[in-house]
Design an enzyme around this catalytic site. Structure first.
Site, short mmCIF file in Angstrom:
data_model
loop_
_atom_site.label_atom_id
_atom_site.label_comp_id
_atom_site.label_asym_id
_atom_site.label_seq_id
_atom_site.Cartn_x
_atom_site.Cartn_y
_atom_site.Cartn_z
N GLU A 65 18.46 -16.30 9.53
CA GLU A 65 17.78 -15.70 10.67
C GLU A 65 16.63 -16.67 11.10
O GLU A 65 15.35 -16.47 11.31
CB GLU A 65 17.05 -14.44 10.29
CG GLU A 65 18.20 -13.40 9.80
CD GLU A 65 17.83 -12.27 9.77
OE1 GLU A 65 16.49 -12.04 9.40
OE2 GLU A 65 18.58 -11.28 9.50
N GLU A 95 28.08 -9.77 7.17
CA GLU A 95 27.46 -8.37 7.21
C GLU A 95 27.95 -7.42 8.11
O GLU A 95 27.15 -6.65 8.57
CB GLU A 95 25.84 -8.73 7.19
CG GLU A 95 25.14 -9.83 6.49
CD GLU A 95 23.43 -9.80 6.52
OE1 GLU A 95 22.95 -8.95 7.16
OE2 GLU A 95 23.14 -10.87 5.97
C1 XIL Z 1 19.03 -5.44 3.96
C2 XIL Z 1 19.35 -4.64 2.94
O1 XIL Z 1 20.71 -3.95 3.20
C3 XIL Z 1 18.63 -3.26 2.56
O2 XIL Z 1 18.76 -2.81 1.27
C4 XIL Z 1 16.81 -4.04 2.45
O3 XIL Z 1 16.10 -3.03 2.16
C5 XIL Z 1 16.75 -5.06 3.67
O4 XIL Z 1 17.63 -5.85 3.71
N1 XIL Z 1 20.24 -9.09 7.50
C6 XIL Z 1 20.11 -9.46 6.20
C7 XIL Z 1 20.25 -8.87 5.09
O5 XIL Z 1 20.54 -10.79 6.18
O6 XIL Z 1 19.58 -9.36 3.92
C8 XIL Z 1 19.57 -7.34 5.00
O7 XIL Z 1 19.98 -6.59 4.03
C9 XIL Z 1 20.10 -6.62 6.46
C10 XIL Z 1 19.93 -7.86 7.67
#
Ligand code: XIL
Length: 379
Positions: A164, A271
């Site tokens: 990001e 994701e």
């Molecule tokens: C999220 C997790 O799923 C949560 O448990 C945590 O509280 C916050 O992070 N983008 C990403 C991930 O790259 O690491 C994030 O994961 C979601 C958004």
């Protein structure tokens, strides 16, 4: 009608071969117990795993192993999970995570080495609140990355090296993170060089959200081109794909797959999940600091998902997987961010305490209609 000896023998051979083939086909079909087998010729099927599994849940772990051949760490490899306040190390969950993947011969992903979230401010600022020097930050990054990547060298096969780094303002400039403010874009190069030197065989990715959409996609392509021109060892791009049931259109996703692959990079969906709840903010949101207020009308399915929504969701997953199959030569992996709806971060983001239906398995760990549609695409 007489039949020559030779032809007779050939016919027998063909019949035996056909019988063998069909028994092989039968054996293959019988082995196809989960999504990962149905998509074995297409791409890997992954899931992010978090506390639910790492704290020990045999039933959920059996489901994971049956359906998925890749894992990603939901939190346990992030800076704030791995490090103590004085800069020491907490390996327990990360070790459990990697062991689980090794035991099950999975493609193990690491996430993530440099990210502006879930990292303490003390990494970037000294006691008086001033930024540390560029040299000092580079040294901390080198120490962190060589230690983590080195510990799991040869086990973690792919790393989200930088997560990001692109902002969401008009024109999608680089995000003004502490990393960027101190080091400029070279923080990205540094993270990749150190990861590559530590484990030259690891597959290294740049990962971001919103890159399935026009604007951020182009900014990401521009960044990747600059990185490649500078000789940065980047092998893949991670499209997070936190999607909504209503948008974006599949043609947007398709364009991202084609454009990223044309840079010579492997495409990973890192994701993937599908928000079904009202999208009141009307912008793609995934920066984890974003928060909105809970209101009952923003949580319409807390007693269950209506039949028509279940069907709509299934058709949405199906239409996207059709695009994935079409571009299977470019796609390395499709990973869902969790296994079942009860464990999805989208129950708490960007509003806490809602009931979402973002994944392929429901709260009882039974497959959603979407799952059946994905199997049917490969039957
Ligand atoms: C999220 C997790 O799923 C949560 O448990 C945590 O509280 C916050 O992070 N983008 C990403 C991930 O790259 O690491 C994030 O994961 C979601 C958004």
């Amino acid at each position: 009608m007489t039949i020559s000896r030779r032809k007779f023998i050939t016919n027998i051979g063909a019949a035996t071969l056909a019988a063998q083939l069909s028994s092989n086909a039968f054996a293959i079909a019988a082995k196809r117990t989960g999504l990962k087998e149905y998509y074995a010729d297409d791409f890997k099927i992954g899931a992010a795993i978090g506390g639910q599994i790492l704290n020990g849940n045999a039933e959920l772990e059996a489901l994971l192993v049956r359906e998925f051949n890749s894992i990603s760490p939901e939190n346990c490899l992030k800076w704030e999970s791995l490090r103590t306040a004085d800069g020491g190390w907490k390996w327990s969950d990360a070790d459990k995570y990697v062991d689980l993947g090794m035991r099950n011969k999975m493609y193990i992903v690491g996430h993530c080495l440099a990210w502006h979230s879930q990292v303490p401010n003390s990494v970037f600022k000294n006691a008086s609140g001033d930024y540390v020097s560029a040299e000092e930050l580079k040294k901390k990054m080198t120490d962190h990355i060589t230690t983590v990547v080195g510990r799991y060298k040869g086990k973690i096969q792919a790393w989200d090296v930088v997560n990001e780094a692109i902002g969401d303002e008009t024109g999608n400039p680089m995000r003004k993170s502490h990393y960027f403010n101190i080091l400029g874009e070279q923080f990205i190069d540094h993270a990749f060089y150190v990861a590559h030197e530590t484990d030259p065989a690891a597959h290294l990715m740049y990962n971001d959200y919103g890159t399935e959409r026009t604007g951020k996609r182009e900014a990401c392509i521009a960044l990747l081109k600059r990185m490649k021109e500078r000789g940065v060892p980047v092998n893949g791009v991670g499209i997070q794909a936190h999607l909504h049931v209503d948008e974006p259109g599949v043609e947007e996703l398709e364009k991202s797959i084609v454009d990223f692959a044309s840079l010579g990079l492997r495409v990973h969906f890192t994701e993937f999940d599908m928000d079904v709840l009202p999208n009141i903010w009307k912008i793609p949101v995934a920066d984890i600091s974003t928060r909105f207020e809970y209101k009952p009308e923003r949580d319409p399915f807390k007693d269950g998902l209506p039949k028509d929504m279940e069907e709509k969701l299934a058709l949405r997953w199906e239409s996207i997987f059709k695009i994935f199959i079409k571009h299977r030569d470019k796609i390395e992996r499709v990973t869902t961010w969790g296994i079942s709806d009860d464990g999805s971060w989208l129950n708490n983001f960007p509003i806490r305490g809602r009931t979402n239906y973002a994944l392929l398995f429901d709260r009882k760990h039974q497959p959603h209609e979407a799952y059946n549609k994905l199997l049917a695409l490969r039957k």
